[in-house]
Write a protein that holds these residues in place. Structure first.
Motif, short mmCIF file in Angstrom:
data_model
loop_
_atom_site.label_atom_id
_atom_site.label_comp_id
_atom_site.label_asym_id
_atom_site.label_seq_id
_atom_site.Cartn_x
_atom_site.Cartn_y
_atom_site.Cartn_z
N PRO A 59 -0.32 7.44 10.29
CA PRO A 59 -0.62 6.24 9.50
C PRO A 59 -1.35 6.53 8.19
CG PRO A 59 -1.15 5.88 11.82
CD PRO A 59 -0.82 7.34 11.67
N ALA A 60 -2.34 7.42 8.22
CA ALA A 60 -3.15 7.65 7.03
C ALA A 60 -2.33 8.26 5.89
CB ALA A 60 -4.33 8.56 7.37
N SER A 61 -1.53 9.27 6.21
CA SER A 61 -0.76 9.93 5.15
C SER A 61 0.35 9.02 4.64
CB SER A 61 -0.20 11.27 5.62
OG SER A 61 0.65 11.10 6.73
N TYR A 62 0.93 8.20 5.51
CA TYR A 62 1.98 7.28 5.07
C TYR A 62 1.39 6.23 4.12
CZ TYR A 62 6.28 4.56 5.10
OH TYR A 62 7.42 3.91 4.71
N GLN A 63 0.26 5.64 4.51
CA GLN A 63 -0.37 4.65 3.65
C GLN A 63 -0.77 5.26 2.31
OE1 GLN A 63 -1.03 1.05 4.46
NE2 GLN A 63 -0.82 1.43 2.26
N ALA A 64 -1.25 6.50 2.35
CA ALA A 64 -1.62 7.19 1.11
C ALA A 64 -0.41 7.39 0.22
CB ALA A 64 -2.28 8.53 1.44
N GLY A 65 0.75 7.69 0.81
CA GLY A 65 1.97 7.87 0.04
C GLY A 65 2.40 6.58 -0.64
N VAL A 66 2.33 5.47 0.09
CA VAL A 66 2.69 4.16 -0.49
C VAL A 66 1.76 3.84 -1.66
CG1 VAL A 66 2.88 1.69 -0.06
CG2 VAL A 66 3.65 3.31 1.69
N ASN A 67 0.45 4.06 -1.45
CA ASN A 67 -0.53 3.76 -2.49
C ASN A 67 -0.32 4.64 -3.73
OD1 ASN A 67 -1.64 1.93 -0.70
ND2 ASN A 67 -3.37 3.23 -0.15
N LYS A 68 0.02 5.90 -3.50
CA LYS A 68 0.23 6.84 -4.61
C LYS A 68 1.40 6.38 -5.48
CE LYS A 68 0.86 11.83 -5.42
NZ LYS A 68 1.12 13.14 -4.74
N LEU A 69 2.49 5.95 -4.85
CA LEU A 69 3.64 5.45 -5.61
C LEU A 69 3.30 4.18 -6.36
CD1 LEU A 69 5.34 7.55 -4.01
CD2 LEU A 69 7.15 5.84 -4.00
#
Length: 392
Positions: A74-84
């Motif tokens: 969950p943490a890395s996926y959410q971070a990826g969405v936020n980065k984009l």
């Protein structure tokens, strides 16, 4: 703190025309009437710049090494969405539909809760998920995994995606209308869940496309790609774009997926229904070079400019174009000015998706706008009346 900000000396892109008028945004970031002004209104001179509503991206698979179909935790996926979301304003995008291709039901259920509409300061809005599959024609699968494809008649929407995701996360869904049970799914999606349905990855003929529209579909996904070609005796899905009441149709204007002349022809068939998309993959925004594959592409990937192929082959994986470059391409290929081209990433997307809060520079809508050169180059992106990332 200023109660409002008024932008003066600007030319606004409005329905294909340039209108010289101020733009006033209140302290909450929404457009308000230009008069009367409160005493502490901040005035910003845009020096005769062209401004467009913020761009809306209907189909993007990833960027900066992150792909919306790849979930680890969950943490890395959410971070990826936020980065984009933080990155996309560089290309003028202020709202986007993260796109998930054909994956297993379990992966859909893992990722979709992270893709429901959300806002972060200074970032492009996540507008909800564009789900591309699994109800696609195997003969038109493209890069999708046929092993995970389903026949609509033998799978319920709730089993594939989860009812909560249908209600909260999914906003547009690409489906092949000719598959058994597809028309029932289209009707359920549009009426029960208020999801927009786009027809694509399909071998449908013209009549089957019409049947899809009658059932509720109002879009075509990356027109001409992953569908039967336009034929003089059987126009197929592509033939719908010149109907008197056409669907909205998306185009990848990268000179890789479509020839420039085809883009010009399609645009001129219905300028008010044409939508530009990138359909860009996770290598977008990264330097050229060789990158490892992943579960969907188990080979090294070679990026050269916007084009990504399997290493040491000519097999196309995808594109890395930005939405601003698509606009500039459309300007050149259809020989139209910037104020006409931006309709395809603003008003037309908002109309296709039923968005009421964005897509036009009108009172009551969000103060999201892009400062542009006459050549279509993004100079500044403003989100809710606050200056974001420069396009330089």
């Amino acid at each position: 703190m200023a109660s409002a900000t008024q932008f003066i000396n600007c030319r606004q892109c409005v329905s294909g025309s340039l209108i010289s008028a101020p733009l006033t945004i209140d302290s909450k970031g929404f457009i308000i009437p230009n008069f009367p002004l409160s005493e502490n209104t901040q005035i910003i001179d845009l020096e005769n710049a062209i401004i467009s509503p913020g761009f809306l991206e209907l189909q993007i698979n990833g960027a900066l090494g992150f792909h919306f179909a790849h979930y680890s935790d969950p943490a890395s996926y959410q971070a990826g969405v936020n980065k984009l979301a933080k990155y996309l304003p560089k290309t003028g995008v202020t709202g986007f539909y993260p796109t998930v291709p054909t994956v297993s039901s379990s992966v859909f259920k893992q990722v979709l809760p992270f893709l429901k509409p959300t806002e972060n300061p200074g970032s492009a809005s996540v507008l909800g998920a564009h789900v591309e599959g699994p109800f696609l024609a195997p003969s038109k699968k493209g890069a999708h995994d046929a092993a995970n494809m389903h026949i609509p008649a033998s799978s319920t929407l709730e089993n594939i995606y989860g009812e909560k995701n249908l209600r909260e996360s999914i906003k547009v869904l690409t489906m092949a209308p000719e598959l058994p049970g597809a028309l029932d799914h289209i009707a359920q999606l549009t009426k029960q869940y208020e999801v927009r349905v786009s027809m694509g990855h399909s071998a449908a003929d013209y009549k089957q496309g019409n049947d899809g529209m009658k059932a509720g579909a109002n879009l075509i996904t990356h027109t001409f790609n992953a569908m039967n070609p336009l034929h003089h005796r059987e126009p197929g899905l592509a033939g719908l774009i010149s109907d008197p009441s056409p669907p909205y149709f998306s185009l990848i204007a990268d000179a890789i997926h479509l020839h420039p002349r085809i883009v010009g022809i399609a645009y001129r068939s219905s300028p008010s229904h044409c939508i530009l998309i990138t359909d860009s993959i996770e290598l977008s925004g990264l330097p050229d070079g060789t990158y490892p594959g992943h579960a969907q592409i188990p080979f090294n990937q070679f990026k050269e400019g916007n084009k990504v192929t399997i290493e040491n082959t000519n097999t196309l994986i995808g594109t890395c174009i930005g939405l601003d470059e698509c606009i500039r391409n459309l300007m050149a290929w259809a020989e139209i000015p910037i104020q006409e081209a931006v309709r395809c990433v603003t008003e037309n997307v908002a109309d296709a998706m039923g968005l009421k809060d964005r897509g036009r520079l009108e009172v009551g809508k969000r103060g999201d706008f892009v400062v542009l050169g006459v050549d279509g180059v993004v100079k500044e992106t403003w989100i809710l009346g606050k200056k974001g990332t420069s396009g330089d």
